[in-house]
Design a protein around this motif. Structure first.
Motif, PDB file in Angstrom:
ATOM      1  N   ARG A  26       0.806  -1.225   0.000  1.00  0.00           N
ATOM      2  CA  ARG A  26       0.000   0.000   0.000  1.00  0.00           C
ATOM      3  C   ARG A  26       0.838   1.273   0.000  1.00  0.00           C
ATOM      4  O   ARG A  26       0.305   2.357  -0.166  1.00  0.00           O
ATOM      5  N   ASP A  27       2.123   1.123   0.203  1.00  0.00           N
ATOM      6  CA  ASP A  27       3.011   2.290   0.215  1.00  0.00           C
ATOM      7  C   ASP A  27       4.343   1.925  -0.445  1.00  0.00           C
ATOM      8  O   ASP A  27       5.402   1.988   0.183  1.00  0.00           O
ATOM      9  N   PRO A  28       4.277   1.520  -1.725  1.00  0.00           N
ATOM     10  CA  PRO A  28       5.495   1.023  -2.379  1.00  0.00           C
ATOM     11  C   PRO A  28       6.594   2.068  -2.513  1.00  0.00           C
ATOM     12  O   PRO A  28       7.771   1.728  -2.539  1.00  0.00           O
ATOM     13  N   GLY A  29       6.256   3.332  -2.550  1.00  0.00           N
ATOM     14  CA  GLY A  29       7.268   4.372  -2.677  1.00  0.00           C
ATOM     15  C   GLY A  29       7.628   5.018  -1.348  1.00  0.00           C
ATOM     16  O   GLY A  29       8.325   6.027  -1.314  1.00  0.00           O
ATOM     17  N   GLY A  30       7.145   4.436  -0.263  1.00  0.00           N
ATOM     18  CA  GLY A  30       7.347   5.032   1.055  1.00  0.00           C
ATOM     19  C   GLY A  30       8.790   5.000   1.527  1.00  0.00           C
ATOM     20  O   GLY A  30       9.653   4.353   0.939  1.00  0.00           O
ATOM     21  N   THR A  31       9.021   5.720   2.593  1.00  0.00           N
ATOM     22  CA  THR A  31      10.361   5.793   3.151  1.00  0.00           C
ATOM     23  C   THR A  31      10.510   4.996   4.446  1.00  0.00           C
ATOM     24  O   THR A  31      11.619   4.816   4.926  1.00  0.00           O
ATOM     25  N   THR A  32       9.391   4.546   5.026  1.00  0.00           N
ATOM     26  CA  THR A  32       9.460   3.763   6.247  1.00  0.00           C
ATOM     27  C   THR A  32      10.334   2.538   6.015  1.00  0.00           C
ATOM     28  O   THR A  32      10.244   1.884   4.971  1.00  0.00           O
ATOM     29  N   ARG A  33      11.160   2.253   7.010  1.00  0.00           N
ATOM     30  CA  ARG A  33      12.041   1.088   6.932  1.00  0.00           C
ATOM     31  C   ARG A  33      11.549   0.041   7.917  1.00  0.00           C
ATOM     32  O   ARG A  33      10.810   0.350   8.852  1.00  0.00           O
ATOM     33  N   PHE A  34      11.994  -1.177   7.705  1.00  0.00           N
ATOM     34  CA  PHE A  34      11.560  -2.303   8.521  1.00  0.00           C
ATOM     35  C   PHE A  34      12.774  -3.103   8.965  1.00  0.00           C
ATOM     36  O   PHE A  34      13.785  -3.150   8.263  1.00  0.00           O
ATOM     37  N   ALA A  35      12.639  -3.742  10.116  1.00  0.00           N
ATOM     38  CA  ALA A  35      13.699  -4.615  10.613  1.00  0.00           C
ATOM     39  C   ALA A  35      13.075  -5.681  11.494  1.00  0.00           C
ATOM     40  O   ALA A  35      12.192  -5.389  12.311  1.00  0.00           O
ATOM     41  N   TRP A  45      -3.156 -17.965  16.803  1.00  0.00           N
ATOM     42  CA  TRP A  45      -4.181 -17.655  15.815  1.00  0.00           C
ATOM     43  C   TRP A  45      -3.654 -17.689  14.386  1.00  0.00           C
ATOM     44  O   TRP A  45      -4.334 -18.165  13.484  1.00  0.00           O
ATOM     45  N   PHE A  46      -2.470 -17.148  14.161  1.00  0.00           N
ATOM     46  CA  PHE A  46      -1.969 -16.947  12.798  1.00  0.00           C
ATOM     47  C   PHE A  46      -0.783 -17.827  12.432  1.00  0.00           C
ATOM     48  O   PHE A  46      -0.475 -17.996  11.269  1.00  0.00           O
ATOM     49  N   GLY A  47      -0.069 -18.346  13.442  1.00  0.00           N
ATOM     50  CA  GLY A  47       1.066 -19.221  13.183  1.00  0.00           C
ATOM     51  C   GLY A  47       2.399 -18.485  13.178  1.00  0.00           C
ATOM     52  O   GLY A  47       2.467 -17.267  13.334  1.00  0.00           O
ATOM     53  N   ALA A  48       3.439 -19.282  13.000  1.00  0.00           N
ATOM     54  CA  ALA A  48       4.803 -18.755  12.966  1.00  0.00           C
ATOM     55  C   ALA A  48       5.531 -19.377  11.785  1.00  0.00           C
ATOM     56  O   ALA A  48       5.262 -20.515  11.387  1.00  0.00           O
ATOM     57  N   ARG A  49       6.452 -18.623  11.238  1.00  0.00           N
ATOM     58  CA  ARG A  49       7.289 -19.095  10.138  1.00  0.00           C
ATOM     59  C   ARG A  49       8.524 -19.768  10.716  1.00  0.00           C
ATOM     60  O   ARG A  49       9.022 -19.353  11.747  1.00  0.00           O
ATOM     61  N   GLU A  50       9.021 -20.756  10.013  1.00  0.00           N
ATOM     62  CA  GLU A  50      10.275 -21.387  10.421  1.00  0.00           C
ATOM     63  C   GLU A  50      11.450 -20.456  10.147  1.00  0.00           C
ATOM     64  O   GLU A  50      12.426 -20.433  10.891  1.00  0.00           O
ATOM     65  N   VAL A  51      11.347 -19.701   9.057  1.00  0.00           N
ATOM     66  CA  VAL A  51      12.424 -18.817   8.627  1.00  0.00           C
ATOM     67  C   VAL A  51      11.907 -17.385   8.707  1.00  0.00           C
ATOM     68  O   VAL A  51      10.776 -17.096   8.323  1.00  0.00           O
ATOM     69  N   CYS A  52      12.752 -16.493   9.175  1.00  0.00           N
ATOM     70  CA  CYS A  52      12.403 -15.090   9.319  1.00  0.00           C
ATOM     71  C   CYS A  52      12.090 -14.471   7.950  1.00  0.00           C
ATOM     72  O   CYS A  52      12.758 -14.766   6.957  1.00  0.00           O
ATOM     73  N   LEU A  53      11.070 -13.612   7.919  1.00  0.00           N
ATOM     74  CA  LEU A  53      10.721 -12.899   6.690  1.00  0.00           C
ATOM     75  C   LEU A  53      11.910 -12.069   6.211  1.00  0.00           C
ATOM     76  O   LEU A  53      12.519 -11.345   6.977  1.00  0.00           O
ATOM     77  N   ARG A  54      12.230 -12.185   4.948  1.00  0.00           N
ATOM     78  CA  ARG A  54      13.271 -11.374   4.310  1.00  0.00           C
ATOM     79  C   ARG A  54      12.661 -10.726   3.080  1.00  0.00           C
ATOM     80  O   ARG A  54      11.825 -11.317   2.394  1.00  0.00           O
ATOM     81  N   PRO A  55      13.070  -9.508   2.780  1.00  0.00           N
ATOM     82  CA  PRO A  55      12.455  -8.789   1.665  1.00  0.00           C
ATOM     83  C   PRO A  55      12.878  -9.335   0.312  1.00  0.00           C
ATOM     84  O   PRO A  55      13.953  -9.913   0.169  1.00  0.00           O
ATOM     85  N   ASP A  56      12.014  -9.117  -0.674  1.00  0.00           N
ATOM     86  CA  ASP A  56      12.398  -9.433  -2.041  1.00  0.00           C
ATOM     87  C   ASP A  56      13.248  -8.283  -2.573  1.00  0.00           C
ATOM     88  O   ASP A  56      13.420  -7.254  -1.904  1.00  0.00           O
ATOM     89  N   ALA A  57      13.781  -8.413  -3.765  1.00  0.00           N
ATOM     90  CA  ALA A  57      14.706  -7.426  -4.328  1.00  0.00           C
ATOM     91  C   ALA A  57      14.071  -6.033  -4.455  1.00  0.00           C
ATOM     92  O   ALA A  57      14.745  -5.024  -4.273  1.00  0.00           O
ATOM     93  N   ARG A  58      12.758  -5.970  -4.743  1.00  0.00           N
ATOM     94  CA  ARG A  58      12.086  -4.673  -4.896  1.00  0.00           C
ATOM     95  C   ARG A  58      12.062  -3.868  -3.612  1.00  0.00           C
ATOM     96  O   ARG A  58      12.040  -2.644  -3.644  1.00  0.00           O
ATOM     97  N   HIS A  59      12.023  -4.557  -2.466  1.00  0.00           N
ATOM     98  CA  HIS A  59      11.866  -3.877  -1.190  1.00  0.00           C
ATOM     99  C   HIS A  59      13.090  -3.953  -0.286  1.00  0.00           C
ATOM    100  O   HIS A  59      13.051  -3.444   0.833  1.00  0.00           O
ATOM    101  N   ALA A  60      14.167  -4.530  -0.766  1.00  0.00           N
ATOM    102  CA  ALA A  60      15.348  -4.725   0.077  1.00  0.00           C
ATOM    103  C   ALA A  60      15.882  -3.406   0.650  1.00  0.00           C
ATOM    104  O   ALA A  60      16.338  -3.366   1.796  1.00  0.00           O
ATOM    105  N   HIS A  61      15.778  -2.319  -0.090  1.00  0.00           N
ATOM    106  CA  HIS A  61      16.269  -1.022   0.387  1.00  0.00           C
ATOM    107  C   HIS A  61      15.487  -0.481   1.571  1.00  0.00           C
ATOM    108  O   HIS A  61      15.938   0.418   2.262  1.00  0.00           O
ATOM    109  N   ARG A  62      14.316  -1.049   1.846  1.00  0.00           N
ATOM    110  CA  ARG A  62      13.487  -0.576   2.953  1.00  0.00           C
ATOM    111  C   ARG A  62      13.698  -1.385   4.229  1.00  0.00           C
ATOM    112  O   ARG A  62      13.017  -1.157   5.222  1.00  0.00           O
ATOM    113  N   PHE A  63      14.639  -2.307   4.202  1.00  0.00           N
ATOM    114  CA  PHE A  63      14.938  -3.126   5.370  1.00  0.00           C
ATOM    115  C   PHE A  63      16.359  -2.859   5.847  1.00  0.00           C
ATOM    116  O   PHE A  63      17.246  -2.613   5.046  1.00  0.00           O
ATOM    117  N   LEU A  64      16.543  -2.878   7.185  1.00  0.00           N
ATOM    118  CA  LEU A  64      17.893  -2.741   7.720  1.00  0.00           C
ATOM    119  C   LEU A  64      18.705  -3.966   7.376  1.00  0.00           C
ATOM    120  O   LEU A  64      18.223  -5.041   7.268  1.00  0.00           O
TER     121      LEU A  64
END
Length: 147
Positions: free
Chosen positions: A40-49, A128-147
């Motif tokens: 919903r905010d593909p051009g945003g500046t918010t970063r994630f970690a 309720w929602f479950g857990a992933r075995e592997v931590c979420l990592r961004p795809d190439a399009r969004h990698a710049h928004r992750f630490l």
């Protein structure tokens, strides 16, 4: 006080001019929420970690939070930490309209009530929602928004 972590030698330096949302990379609800925000905010500046990474863990220790227990996500905006209900509203305010408006309108809910709702969802989120075995990592399009 803002940016207190900058003077903490235990917190590695990082780019902090944009809001940072720290989430549980194993939690399906949390990871899905981050993906929802990115769509919903593909051009945003918010970063994630993910809390599983070293900088978020150091920030949690700095603010006296337990990164292992992870009982709240954090939004770090303008050097100030927001957690629980305040974090939810701060995350919404990083989004474009109309989502930003929810972050503003949500302030009418008293923290005591908002924190109870937040704590209830947080307590049961994995069941309720479950857990992933592997931590979420961004795809190439969004990698710049992750630490």
């Amino acid at each position: 006080m803002a940016y207190t972590y900058r003077s903490d030698p235990a917190v590695p330096p990082f780019h902090d001019s944009a809001p940072l949302i720290i989430f549980d990379g194993h939690c399906v609800l949390c990871s899905t929420g981050v993906q929802w925000m990115l769509r919903r905010d593909p051009g945003g500046t918010t970063r994630f970690a993910a809390i599983q990474d070293p900088i978020p863990q150091a920030l949690y220790r700095h603010y006296g939070l337990d990164a292992e227990r992870f009982d709240t996500f954090m939004v770090l905006a303008e050097g100030m930490p927001y957690t629980r209900w305040a974090g939810t509203l701060a995350a919404a305010r990083t989004m474009p309209a109309p989502w930003k408006w929810l972050g503003v309108a949500g302030r009418i809910v008293p923290d005591a009530i908002g924190n109870r709702i937040y704590d209830w969802v947080q307590r049961y989120r994995i069941g309720w929602f479950g857990a992933r075995e592997v931590c979420l990592r961004p795809d190439a399009r969004h990698a710049h928004r992750f630490l």
